[in-house]
Design a protein around this motif. Structure first.
Motif, PDB file in Angstrom:
ATOM      1  N   TYR A   3       0.925  -1.214   0.091  1.00 24.48           N
ATOM      2  CA  TYR A   3      -0.104  -0.068   0.216  1.00 24.48           C
ATOM      3  C   TYR A   3       0.778   1.331   0.085  1.00 24.48           C
ATOM      4  O   TYR A   3       0.489   2.347  -0.720  1.00 24.48           O
ATOM      5  CB  TYR A   3      -1.021  -0.125   1.123  1.00 24.48           C
ATOM      6  CG  TYR A   3      -2.327  -0.776   1.118  1.00 24.48           C
ATOM      7  CD1 TYR A   3      -2.068  -2.154   0.311  1.00 24.48           C
ATOM      8  CD2 TYR A   3      -3.317  -0.466   1.809  1.00 24.48           C
ATOM      9  CE1 TYR A   3      -3.142  -2.724   0.066  1.00 24.48           C
ATOM     10  CE2 TYR A   3      -4.335  -1.401   1.725  1.00 24.48           C
ATOM     11  CZ  TYR A   3      -4.408  -2.552   0.926  1.00 24.48           C
ATOM     12  OH  TYR A   3      -5.622  -3.429   0.897  1.00 24.48           O
ATOM     13  N   SER A  31      -7.775   2.015  -6.316  1.00 24.82           N
ATOM     14  CA  SER A  31      -8.444   3.358  -5.520  1.00 24.82           C
ATOM     15  C   SER A  31      -8.995   2.810  -4.205  1.00 24.82           C
ATOM     16  O   SER A  31      -9.067   3.381  -3.421  1.00 24.82           O
ATOM     17  CB  SER A  31      -9.823   3.585  -6.323  1.00 24.82           C
ATOM     18  OG  SER A  31      -9.494   3.953  -7.773  1.00 24.82           O
ATOM     19  N   ASN A  32      -9.293   1.415  -3.829  1.00 21.02           N
ATOM     20  CA  ASN A  32      -9.702   1.096  -2.726  1.00 21.02           C
ATOM     21  C   ASN A  32      -8.442   0.834  -1.697  1.00 21.02           C
ATOM     22  O   ASN A  32      -8.803   1.352  -0.672  1.00 21.02           O
ATOM     23  CB  ASN A  32     -10.143  -0.455  -2.890  1.00 21.02           C
ATOM     24  CG  ASN A  32     -10.833  -1.095  -1.951  1.00 21.02           C
ATOM     25  OD1 ASN A  32     -11.654  -0.565  -1.191  1.00 21.02           O
ATOM     26  ND2 ASN A  32     -10.031  -2.315  -1.340  1.00 21.02           N
ATOM     27  N   GLN A  33      -7.273   0.905  -2.304  1.00 20.52           N
ATOM     28  CA  GLN A  33      -6.275   0.874  -1.524  1.00 20.52           C
ATOM     29  C   GLN A  33      -6.139   2.082  -0.744  1.00 20.52           C
ATOM     30  O   GLN A  33      -5.966   2.425   0.235  1.00 20.52           O
ATOM     31  CB  GLN A  33      -4.919   0.539  -2.115  1.00 20.52           C
ATOM     32  CG  GLN A  33      -4.698  -1.053  -2.410  1.00 20.52           C
ATOM     33  CD  GLN A  33      -3.410  -1.328  -3.106  1.00 20.52           C
ATOM     34  OE1 GLN A  33      -2.514  -0.459  -3.089  1.00 20.52           O
ATOM     35  NE2 GLN A  33      -3.085  -2.629  -3.320  1.00 20.52           N
ATOM     36  N   LEU A  34      -6.226   3.239  -1.785  1.00 17.89           N
ATOM     37  CA  LEU A  34      -5.976   4.586  -1.321  1.00 17.89           C
ATOM     38  C   LEU A  34      -7.000   4.929  -0.373  1.00 17.89           C
ATOM     39  O   LEU A  34      -6.788   5.426   0.628  1.00 17.89           O
ATOM     40  CB  LEU A  34      -6.190   5.631  -2.306  1.00 17.89           C
ATOM     41  CG  LEU A  34      -6.140   7.025  -1.971  1.00 17.89           C
ATOM     42  CD1 LEU A  34      -4.896   7.528  -1.382  1.00 17.89           C
ATOM     43  CD2 LEU A  34      -6.434   7.838  -3.315  1.00 17.89           C
ATOM     44  N   LYS A  35      -8.405   4.307  -0.322  1.00 18.28           N
ATOM     45  CA  LYS A  35      -9.439   4.553   0.419  1.00 18.28           C
ATOM     46  C   LYS A  35      -9.251   3.698   1.739  1.00 18.28           C
ATOM     47  O   LYS A  35      -9.502   4.362   2.792  1.00 18.28           O
ATOM     48  CB  LYS A  35     -10.948   4.011   0.122  1.00 18.28           C
ATOM     49  CG  LYS A  35     -11.413   4.899  -0.988  1.00 18.28           C
ATOM     50  CD  LYS A  35     -12.792   4.349  -1.802  1.00 18.28           C
ATOM     51  CE  LYS A  35     -13.154   4.859  -3.055  1.00 18.28           C
ATOM     52  NZ  LYS A  35     -14.254   4.218  -3.723  1.00 18.28           N
ATOM     53  N   GLN A  36      -8.679   2.760   1.698  1.00 20.24           N
ATOM     54  CA  GLN A  36      -8.166   2.006   3.125  1.00 20.24           C
ATOM     55  C   GLN A  36      -7.234   2.976   3.672  1.00 20.24           C
ATOM     56  O   GLN A  36      -7.183   2.800   5.064  1.00 20.24           O
ATOM     57  CB  GLN A  36      -7.829   0.799   2.607  1.00 20.24           C
ATOM     58  CG  GLN A  36      -8.850  -0.230   2.330  1.00 20.24           C
ATOM     59  CD  GLN A  36      -8.411  -1.745   2.126  1.00 20.24           C
ATOM     60  OE1 GLN A  36      -7.986  -2.418   3.060  1.00 20.24           O
ATOM     61  NE2 GLN A  36      -8.519  -2.445   0.972  1.00 20.24           N
ATOM     62  N   GLN A  38      -6.700   5.943   3.685  1.00 19.10           N
ATOM     63  CA  GLN A  38      -7.368   7.267   4.075  1.00 19.10           C
ATOM     64  C   GLN A  38      -8.280   6.836   5.438  1.00 19.10           C
ATOM     65  O   GLN A  38      -8.109   7.430   6.663  1.00 19.10           O
ATOM     66  CB  GLN A  38      -8.082   7.760   3.184  1.00 19.10           C
ATOM     67  CG  GLN A  38      -7.289   8.550   2.194  1.00 19.10           C
ATOM     68  CD  GLN A  38      -8.048   9.298   1.281  1.00 19.10           C
ATOM     69  OE1 GLN A  38      -7.833  10.330   0.745  1.00 19.10           O
ATOM     70  NE2 GLN A  38      -9.349   8.830   0.751  1.00 19.10           N
ATOM     71  N   ARG A  39      -9.030   5.816   5.534  1.00 14.79           N
ATOM     72  CA  ARG A  39      -9.465   5.312   6.678  1.00 14.79           C
ATOM     73  C   ARG A  39      -8.689   4.912   7.777  1.00 14.79           C
ATOM     74  O   ARG A  39      -8.812   5.122   8.896  1.00 14.79           O
ATOM     75  CB  ARG A  39     -10.562   3.949   6.373  1.00 14.79           C
ATOM     76  CG  ARG A  39     -11.784   4.366   5.445  1.00 14.79           C
ATOM     77  CD  ARG A  39     -12.754   3.195   5.783  1.00 14.79           C
ATOM     78  NE  ARG A  39     -12.207   1.961   4.895  1.00 14.79           N
ATOM     79  CZ  ARG A  39     -12.403   1.641   3.772  1.00 14.79           C
ATOM     80  NH1 ARG A  39     -13.248   2.360   2.999  1.00 14.79           N
ATOM     81  NH2 ARG A  39     -11.896   0.517   3.202  1.00 14.79           N
ATOM     82  N   LYS A  44      -8.067  12.570   4.930  1.00 12.90           N
ATOM     83  CA  LYS A  44      -8.023  12.691   3.531  1.00 12.90           C
ATOM     84  C   LYS A  44      -6.449  12.906   2.978  1.00 12.90           C
ATOM     85  O   LYS A  44      -5.717  13.880   3.584  1.00 12.90           O
ATOM     86  CB  LYS A  44      -8.718  13.892   2.986  1.00 12.90           C
ATOM     87  CG  LYS A  44      -9.431  13.732   1.672  1.00 12.90           C
ATOM     88  CD  LYS A  44     -10.377  14.475   1.367  1.00 12.90           C
ATOM     89  CE  LYS A  44     -10.370  14.370  -0.283  1.00 12.90           C
ATOM     90  NZ  LYS A  44     -11.134  13.102  -0.489  1.00 12.90           N
TER      91      LYS A  44
END
Length: 304
Positions: A3, A31-36, A38-39, A44
């Protein structure tokens, strides 16, 4: 680790789509890796501008980018060192040096160390003094060798070795600028003379000259003192660079010591404080200090 590496790629590529192509991963997965991420950090990291064709890092994103690069570098170094352990005593010694320090380090220490440990290899990053602190802190280099270079903070760096090295004047052996064969000269004898300086010590020398109201004519500023010596060989000017009495004078040149207590720089070897050295780094430090002791035993003048 994946990641972090992919986040770095997104930033460097400029978009998720470009990064996905570069590392051959599906865009939705990236995109999902970036969201994870950020979570995970509850912040952000990237602002996607209108149209989705341009991105900007947030303050949090800039922090993560810097730290992710350090983490990935450390992981790569760990993998290399573990591989070296499996292979026996080998590895890579990494130095950040003032350019003029390479000949001294290689001839006096690395060639001897190489005979003892032939499987060790070396990376010598020659760079301006201003870049050396960054190379040490980032882990790109394990040791820093400098002469009149960055003022190392004692809170961040540990000095292993420090030695006074006098600034000396080099002339062509029968130079038009050489008026006698004395091994010493006063600073004011350089007044009005064309001088050639190395970048590492040039500004310091000029500041001392200004304090003493000695006005020299700057013929050349070079990255290394080896390059500066060519001006003396051509009898175009007087070369002012750091030197030690035991250093060999280049053929065809004559050396004078400038008699002024301000005319010296410090040759220094240092590491990042409280950062463990690699296995090969520990061995080199032990070897280096033993060599310094041998020089002291031989009554070589030292100033620590």
């Amino acid at each position: 680790m994946e990641y972090y590496r992919n986040f770095i790629t997104i930033v460097e590529a400029g978009s998720i789509s470009a990064a996905a192509k570069k590392i051959s991963i599906a865009q939705p997965a990236l995109s999902n890796q970036l969201k994870q991420l950020q979570r995970h950090y509850d912040a952000k990291l990237i602002e996607v501008k209108r149209g989705g064709h341009r991105m900007e890092l947030t303050d949090a994103g800039r922090v993560l980018l810097r730290k992710a690069r350090l983490i990935c570098d450390e992981e790569a170094n760990a993998s290399k060192e573990i591989s070296d352990c499996r292979a026996g005593f080998s590895g890579t010694l990494r130095f950040s040096l003032s350019p003029s320090m390479s000949p001294w380090l290689i001839s006096r220490y690395l060639t001897k160390f190489n005979k003892l440990y032939p499987d060790v290899n070396y990376e010598l990053h020659e760079c301006p003094p201003a870049e050396q602190v960054g190379e040490l802190l980032s882990g790109k280099a394990e040791f820093c060798v400098t002469n009149g270079g960055p003022r190392m903070s004692p809170h961040q760096f540990k000095v292993i070795f420090s030695r006074k090295e006098r600034l000396m004047a080099f002339f062509k052996a029968n130079s038009v600028f050489l008026h006698d064969s004395s091994p010493n000269m006063a600073l004011d004898e350089l007044d009005g003379m064309p001088v050639c300086l190395s970048l590492g010590t040039g500004m310091y020398f000029l500041n001392v000259c200004r304090e003493s109201r000695v006005h020299v004519r700057i013929l050349s500023m070079t990255t290394t003192k080896l390059s500066a010596m060519n001006w003396a060989k051509a009898d175009a000017g007087i070369v002012i660079v750091p030197s030690e009495m035991e250093d060999e004078v280049p053929p065809g040149l004559f050396r004078k010591s400038i008699v002024d207590e301000r005319m010296f720089q410090r040759k220094t070897l240092c590491v990042v404080k409280d950062r463990p050295l690699s296995t090969v780094g520990k061995k080199f430090q032990e070897f280096f200090l033993q060599e310094v002791e041998l020089l002291e035993d031989a009554n070589e003048p030292q100033a620590y």
